[in-house]
Every structure is written in C-alpha cells, then in structure tokens.
Design an enzyme around this catalytic site. Structure first.
Site, short mmCIF file in Angstrom:
data_model
loop_
_atom_site.label_atom_id
_atom_site.label_comp_id
_atom_site.label_asym_id
_atom_site.label_seq_id
_atom_site.Cartn_x
_atom_site.Cartn_y
_atom_site.Cartn_z
N PRO A 99 0.86 -1.23 0.02
CA PRO A 99 -0.02 0.17 0.03
C PRO A 99 0.81 1.33 -0.08
CG PRO A 99 -0.49 -1.48 1.97
CD PRO A 99 0.42 -2.04 1.20
N GLY A 101 2.32 5.23 0.61
CA GLY A 101 1.85 6.19 1.62
C GLY A 101 1.40 5.80 2.87
N ALA A 102 1.81 4.44 3.32
CA ALA A 102 1.22 3.92 4.46
C ALA A 102 2.12 3.48 5.41
CB ALA A 102 0.36 2.72 4.12
N GLY A 103 3.47 3.85 5.30
CA GLY A 103 4.43 3.44 6.42
C GLY A 103 5.23 1.98 5.98
N SER A 106 6.78 1.55 0.44
CA SER A 106 6.45 1.16 -0.98
C SER A 106 7.39 2.19 -2.02
CB SER A 106 5.02 1.63 -1.31
OG SER A 106 4.83 2.50 -2.01
N SER A 107 7.80 3.25 -1.78
CA SER A 107 8.37 4.03 -2.56
C SER A 107 9.82 3.53 -2.71
CB SER A 107 8.49 5.45 -2.31
OG SER A 107 9.11 5.79 -1.18
N ASP A 150 14.75 2.44 4.52
CA ASP A 150 13.95 1.70 3.67
C ASP A 150 14.53 1.21 2.56
OD1 ASP A 150 12.10 2.90 5.40
OD2 ASP A 150 10.65 3.55 3.92
O1 PMV Z 1 6.56 5.77 6.87
P1 PMV Z 1 7.55 5.51 5.83
O2 PMV Z 1 7.52 4.10 5.41
O3 PMV Z 1 7.63 6.62 4.87
O4 PMV Z 1 8.70 5.42 6.82
C1 PMV Z 1 9.51 6.44 7.49
C2 PMV Z 1 10.53 6.18 8.45
C3 PMV Z 1 11.06 7.57 9.10
O5 PMV Z 1 11.80 7.09 9.88
C4 PMV Z 1 9.91 8.43 9.76
C5 PMV Z 1 11.91 8.21 8.04
C6 PMV Z 1 13.04 7.54 7.34
O6 PMV Z 1 13.47 8.00 6.44
O7 PMV Z 1 13.54 6.68 8.28
#
Ligand code: PMV
Length: 321
Positions: A99, A101-103, A106-107, A150
């Site tokens: 999904p 933009g959900a953490g 994905s990008s 990521d």
């Molecule tokens: O929510 P996501 O999957 O974009 O993860 C962000 C994780 C952060 O620690 C908030 C930012 C990062 O670059 O590590």
C-alpha cells in the site's frame, strides 16, 4: 532487452523518526512486494506506468524535476542508465502489492526494484550496495531527508539493525513462530512533512528531545538482542514502549491509538504505529496461531488488516531476456 525485478516492503519494528537523527533502528522485510518491468526502447525517453496509481508519465534523459509521483521512479531508472552510460530510452512498468503512503516502504521498494530491473535490462552488474545507494538518491526526492533504512531493507530483506552513520547489520532471527498483523487507519499521510514536523519540535526543545532520542536508540539495540534470543514477550513490551516514545514526539493520532490498544487488548505481544505515523498503519506482533482474535478485533476499527510473515528475500531479478 528487458528484465523483471521485485523488492519487499518493510515494517519498522523499532526506531522510526529517531533513526533520521542517527539513532539505531530495527526493520524487517514483509511478504508484500513491488514488481518492476524494464524494457529498453530506441526513443530516448523514460516512460513510467503504474498499475496501482493508474498513472503514466514520460520523461527526458535526464528527467526534468517534476512534482508528480512517478518522477522518482523515472529518476531511479535514469540513475541505473547513467551508470551504464546509456542514452536509449526505457519503459518502466510498476506493479506493487505494497500500500502506498502507509509506512510500509512502498516508494523505496519501487525504487530498489526499478534500479535492479533497469540494470538487468541493460546487462549492467550492480552490487546490492550499489542498488541500495542509487535507490536512496531517488528516495531523497520522495521525502527530503530519508534515513536510508527503507532502501536498505528493501534491498537486503530479512531483519536488520540500521544506523545512518554506520550502515546495517543483518539480524539472525527465527520468525517462524510469529506473525505481524498490520492494520490501516485509512488516513493517508506524508512522510516528508511528518519528519520535518518532528525535527522542528526537536529543534525547539533540544534538552527535552535529546533524552527521548537516546532512549529510543538504546531501546532499538536492546530489542535487536531480544529478537535474536527469541524473547518475544520482551520484544512486545519494548514495542509498546517505542509506541509511547512516538506518541511523545507527536506522530500518533487518535485512530492509531485506537488500533494499538485494540491489538493489545486482543492479546498481541506488542503493538505500535509503524513508519512516519500521522495515519498509515500499526503493527502488532502475535504468536502464530494466536492472531485470529487480534485480526477480528482490528477489523472492527480498520478498513484494511493484513497478516504478514517476515521475508528473507530482498531485491531479486526474477527474469531477464
Ligand atoms: O512511513 P515510511 O514508510 O515512509 O517510513 C518513514 C520512516 C521515518 O523514520 C519516519 C523516516 C526515515 O527516512 O527513516
């Protein structure tokens, strides 16, 4: 020449946000994957299409900066082409189970798979480190100041402990008796904005925030040891503490709190928001076979509940011709 590559999404189990300021963090790869097909063409443009976003884009080589969501994908393809000195065009097709933009990274998974697929189509041999580094350049477009966690987990898979200034170590963890239950708040959010918001608050109150960051870093190191030892009750407790620290720095929401408390009440070993917060998903850790009640409870409040194992597979070039 063409190639198909895939890379996994991720869940940050410990240390999101704190990792941006060089504290250690722990992430695992999940079974959902992004798949990217790259095919060389003769027309000196980069074309990108995404099944999930139902969008297409056409870019010059190098791509001129644009604010559309496919530009970072075109840029990732360009970085691999540039490495090979290639100026012919390429078609990129993105199809992702993760999904957006959900953490769940994905990008980054799309960027990693795009670099690998483009390199594969060009016959360019890249080490995993090189794939990860090029994907990080594309991630910088998506959200200004990425920590690098990521693209690292999407490239290498499994479980990692990561620190910006030191890189990563693979953790030796047996996840066979565990599942991750992921529940969506249904609220989209923007990682870049949340990271900026937290850093602004930290700059305003450094003496308050420094100890929180230090605690989060120690917590991630302790949790990594407990994971390798298989002490999952303790790992769950530290997930709960980590969620508290994320609430403290202002990235939880009422919806996230509701899901976190529902999961704990239903018997999860631990539950926390995952990723940037402000919406997106929570992750609950459950013993395999005991997740049904947690899933049922979360389904009452969440539009989307997913169950995933941890995937050892990082980026893979699945086919080349
Ligand atoms: O929510 P996501 O999957 O974009 O993860 C962000 C994780 C952060 O620690 C908030 C930012 C990062 O670059 O590590």
């Amino acid at each position: 020449m063409r190639a198909l590559a895939s890379a996994p999404g991720k869940v940050i189990l410990f240390g999101e946000h704190f990792v941006v300021e060089d504290q250690p963090a722990v992430a695992v790869a999940i079974s959902l994957r992004a798949r990217v097909r790259a095919e060389l063409t003769g027309d000196s443009v980069i074309r990108v299409s995404s099944r999930n976003l139902k969008a297409t884009g056409k870019y010059s080589i190098p791509p001129a900066e644009e604010k559309d969501p496919l530009y970072p994908v075109a840029y990732a393809a360009y970085l691999a082409m540039n490495k090979a000195g290639e100026t012919r065009g390429v078609n990129i097709e993105v199809d992702s189970e993760i999904p957006p933009g959900a953490g769940m990274g994905s990008s980054a998974a799309v960027a990693v798979a795009t670099v690998a697929a483009t390199a594969g189509a060009l016959g360019l041999e890249l080490s995993l480190d090189e794939v990860s580094k090029l994907a990080l350049e594309s991630e910088k477009i998506v959200h200004g100041k990425p920590s690098g966690i990521d693209n690292t987990i999407a490239t290498f898979g499994g479980a990692i402990a990561y620190r910006k200034s030191e890189g990563f170590v693979k953790l030796n963890v047996d996840f066979s008796d565990l599942v991750l239950v992921l529940a969506d708040t249904g609220k989209p959010r923007n990682t870049g904005e949340l990271v900026k918001r937290v850093l602004t608050l930290k700059a305003a109150f450094p003496s308050v925030f420094e100890p929180l960051y230090y605690a989060a870093g120690r917590l991630a190191v302790e949790a990594a040891k407990l994971m390798e030892r298989g002490d999952w009750e303790a790992v769950g407790s530290l997930m709960n503490v980590n969620h508290g620290l994320l609430s403290a720095i202002g990235v939880s929401t009422l919806e996230l709190e509701n899901l976190v408390y529902s999961a704990r009440r239903a018997g999860a070993l631990g539950a926390k928001l995952t990723g940037a917060g402000g919406g997106g998903f929570i992750v609950a850790l459950c013993k395999k076979g005991e997740e049904t009640t947690v899933v049922q409870e979360l389904e009452r409040a969440s539009p989307r509940v997913l169950v995933s194992g941890v995937s050892e597979r990082g980026v893979i070039v699945e086919a080349k011709s």
